[in-house]
Design an enzyme around this catalytic site. Structure first.
Site, PDB file in Angstrom:
ATOM      1  N   TYR A 137      20.661 -31.874 -44.967  1.00 18.31           N
ATOM      2  CA  TYR A 137      20.988 -32.643 -46.160  1.00 18.31           C
ATOM      3  C   TYR A 137      20.245 -33.970 -46.107  1.00 18.31           C
ATOM      4  O   TYR A 137      20.220 -34.623 -45.075  1.00 18.31           O
ATOM      5  CB  TYR A 137      22.498 -32.898 -46.219  1.00 18.31           C
ATOM      6  CG  TYR A 137      22.956 -33.738 -47.395  1.00 18.31           C
ATOM      7  CD1 TYR A 137      22.865 -33.241 -48.686  1.00 18.31           C
ATOM      8  CD2 TYR A 137      23.491 -34.999 -47.206  1.00 18.31           C
ATOM      9  CE1 TYR A 137      23.287 -34.002 -49.770  1.00 18.31           C
ATOM     10  CE2 TYR A 137      23.926 -35.772 -48.287  1.00 18.31           C
ATOM     11  CZ  TYR A 137      23.821 -35.262 -49.562  1.00 18.31           C
ATOM     12  OH  TYR A 137      24.253 -36.017 -50.633  1.00 18.31           O
ATOM     13  N   ASP A 154      14.797 -37.815 -40.802  1.00 18.88           N
ATOM     14  CA  ASP A 154      15.912 -38.385 -41.543  1.00 18.88           C
ATOM     15  C   ASP A 154      16.996 -38.732 -40.527  1.00 18.88           C
ATOM     16  O   ASP A 154      17.755 -37.864 -40.093  1.00 18.88           O
ATOM     17  CB  ASP A 154      16.418 -37.396 -42.597  1.00 18.88           C
ATOM     18  CG  ASP A 154      17.578 -37.981 -43.405  1.00 18.88           C
ATOM     19  OD1 ASP A 154      18.029 -39.093 -43.066  1.00 18.88           O
ATOM     20  OD2 ASP A 154      18.021 -37.310 -44.359  1.00 18.88           O
ATOM     21  N   LYS A 203      23.969 -45.182 -43.358  1.00 16.30           N
ATOM     22  CA  LYS A 203      25.240 -45.148 -42.625  1.00 16.30           C
ATOM     23  C   LYS A 203      25.441 -46.337 -41.670  1.00 16.30           C
ATOM     24  O   LYS A 203      25.745 -47.424 -42.143  1.00 16.30           O
ATOM     25  CB  LYS A 203      25.398 -43.786 -41.949  1.00 16.30           C
ATOM     26  CG  LYS A 203      25.403 -42.683 -43.023  1.00 16.30           C
ATOM     27  CD  LYS A 203      25.885 -41.326 -42.605  1.00 16.30           C
ATOM     28  CE  LYS A 203      26.101 -40.475 -43.851  1.00 16.30           C
ATOM     29  NZ  LYS A 203      25.256 -39.315 -43.973  1.00 16.30           N
TER      30      LYS A 203
HETATM   31  C1  LIG Z   1      24.525 -39.037 -45.430  1.00 16.21           C
HETATM   32  C2  LIG Z   1      23.136 -38.580 -45.340  1.00 16.21           C
HETATM   33  C3  LIG Z   1      22.192 -38.859 -46.347  1.00 16.21           C
HETATM   34  C4  LIG Z   1      22.579 -39.507 -47.646  1.00 16.21           C
HETATM   35  O1  LIG Z   1      22.992 -40.816 -47.488  1.00 16.21           O
HETATM   36  P1  LIG Z   1      23.873 -41.484 -48.670  1.00 16.21           P
HETATM   37  O2  LIG Z   1      24.051 -42.896 -48.206  1.00 16.21           O
HETATM   38  O3  LIG Z   1      25.128 -40.689 -48.744  1.00 16.21           O
HETATM   39  O4  LIG Z   1      23.077 -41.399 -49.907  1.00 16.21           O
HETATM   40  C5  LIG Z   1      20.893 -38.498 -46.142  1.00 16.21           C
HETATM   41  N1  LIG Z   1      20.508 -37.881 -45.010  1.00 16.21           N
HETATM   42  C6  LIG Z   1      21.369 -37.586 -44.024  1.00 16.21           C
HETATM   43  C7  LIG Z   1      20.884 -36.927 -42.790  1.00 16.21           C
HETATM   44  C8  LIG Z   1      22.718 -37.906 -44.162  1.00 16.21           C
HETATM   45  O5  LIG Z   1      23.578 -37.573 -43.207  1.00 16.21           O
END
Ligand SMILES: *Cc1c(COP(=O)(O)O)cnc(C)c1O
Length: 430
Positions: free
Chosen positions: A144, A239, A267
């Site tokens: 994701y 990511d 995060k």
């Molecule tokens: C949570 C998450 C996102 C999205 O971040 P948001 O602040 O919710 O937009 C993107 N990549 C990874 C790996 C994530 O865990």
């Protein structure tokens, strides 16, 4: 357990908010029941509006690595608020933040602040496309990367839980530029790259996946991908929105010793405030406006209050590096204790863990990708989740999410978690 107030406000919420929640992962659709509305939290515990208390194992989906109510962060935020909530001009905190990120995350030479992980990944692929002058990107099934159109294809997590892996509203044109590959399969990835020679701008992945449950990279996988990207002139994007500042001060790239060209962050970087960032090699980041032609902007990017929270968080992590070993040892203790009970009861399970992230899958298969994660018994997970909740432990309401430990979880909480786990398994097994 009294849940009357949560039930009532959730019923009310559904008339003014789609599904009653502002992010689908907060709903309990995958596990049955209604979401719990929280009122306050301190350290390892959250308290709901009916007065129930839970040990928190999602920690706001990662950011609260120091537990709730950290006083240093709260004080930094109060000070920033007293100066102004926002200027719309540069502030020195942004420079300090950028320098600290470059120092902590080994592959980042320049960085741009944004407001969420979604914004970070959307921007990163735009830059990678601008830099390579190519259109296609490769992502992995079950990974994701936020809700940007290009990523809502085989997107794991909330999307998988909701059974909408391909969201309506994403155009065919966009979908067509996103190629998907199974996680942890280097040969398959090489095939896809070969079939799209000189067309792939970027490969983006979670270096440790957390959005199909916790799935770690197999030996040589990240190294092989690095080599492939070098050979083919593809921008490798880690990511690290989830793993950044969590698996090590410099994230998964530090832990595994493999350097991407670009990194996305979110995060933890905001200490609980809405913050994201993307960065990488200077040569690539120089493409970003106003130093280069790739446009990316934000009215509230680098917001002073958000920067104050994030800076205090990162400074703390940078100067307390011993906490990573301690988080891991808490994880090992929990995982080992959980396994003992699972073995005693003769249940099928797979446990994946690294650092302060772990997942228990109700399957007898090794979980290395989204296919194997999906072999889990989701009904059993739902029953387990609800029993854990009744026993005062708040898990992520989906099999396809990792759990996150915080430094606030001590010996007493470990014992409570393990005793809740035993009770929950005994109940769902009887
Ligand atoms: C949570 C998450 C996102 C999205 O971040 P948001 O602040 O919710 O937009 C993107 N990549 C990874 C790996 C994530 O865990």
């Amino acid at each position: 357990m009294e849940k009357g107030k949560s039930k009532e406000i959730f019923a009310q919420a559904q008339s003014s908010i789609p599904g009653g929640v502002n992010s689908p992962v907060r709903a309990f659709k995958a596990v049955g029941g209604d979401p719990i509305f929280m009122e306050s939290a301190a350290g390892a515990y959250m308290k709901d509006i009916d007065g129930n208390q839970y040990i928190d194992l999602i920690n706001s989906w990662g950011p609260m690595i120091l537990g709730h109510g950290n006083e240093l962060i709260a004080e930094a935020v109060k000070q920033a608020v007293s100066r102004s909530l926002s200027f719309g001009t540069p502030t020195s905190a942004e420079v300090e933040m950028a320098e600290l990120i470059c120092k902590m995350v080994p592959s980042i030479e320049q960085v741009r602040m944004v407001n969420s992980g979604t914004e970070a990944t959307m921007s990163a692929i735009r830059v990678a496309r601008g830099y390579t002058k190519r259109d296609k990107i490769i992502k992995f099934e079950g990974c994701y990367h936020g809700h940007g159109d290009s990523f809502l294809i085989a997107a794991g997590s909330g999307a998988a839980t909701m059974g909408e892996p391909n969201s309506p509203g994403v155009t065919k044109g966009t979908a067509q530029d996103t190629l998907t590959a199974p996680y942890n399969d280097l040969d398959k990835l090489k095939e896809i790259v070969a079939a799209n020679k000189d067309q792939v701008a970027a490969i983006i992945l979670e270096p440790v996946a957390g959005n199909m449950g916790c799935v770690t990279p197999v030996e040589g996988y990240l190294e092989g991908m690095r080599q492939l990207c070098d050979q083919e002139g593809i921008v490798l994007i880690f990511d690290e929105v989830m793993t950044g500042f969590r698996l090590a001060p410099g994230g998964a790239q530090e832990l595994y010793g493999v350097m991407p060209d670009m990194t996305t962050l979110g995060k933890i970087i905001g200490g609980g405030m809405p913050v994201g960032a993307y960065g990488g090699k200077k040569e690539i980041m120089q493409m970003v406006s106003p130093s280069g032609p790739v446009y990316q902007a934000g009215t509230l990017s680098g917001n002073p209050v958000a920067m104050a929270a994030g800076l205090e968080m990162l400074k703390y992590l940078d100067s307390h590096r011993e906490l990573y070993a301690s988080l891991e040892s808490t994880q090992q203790q929990i995982v080992k204790g959980m396994q003992e009970t699972l073995d005693e009861l003769g249940l099928n399970y797979t446990m994946n863990a690294v650092g302060s992230m772990y997942s228990m899958f109700f399957t007898d298969q090794k979980v290395v990708d989204f296919e194997t994660a999906k072999s889990s018994d989701l009904d059993k997970f739902g029953a387990y989740f609800n029993e854990m909740l009744n026993n005062g432990v708040y898990l992520a309401p989906s099999q396809f999410e990792t759990l996150f430990l915080s430094t606030a979880i001590g010996q007493k909480e470990v014992e409570q978690i393990l005793s809740a786990h035993k009770k929950a398994l005994q109940t769902i097994n009887s």
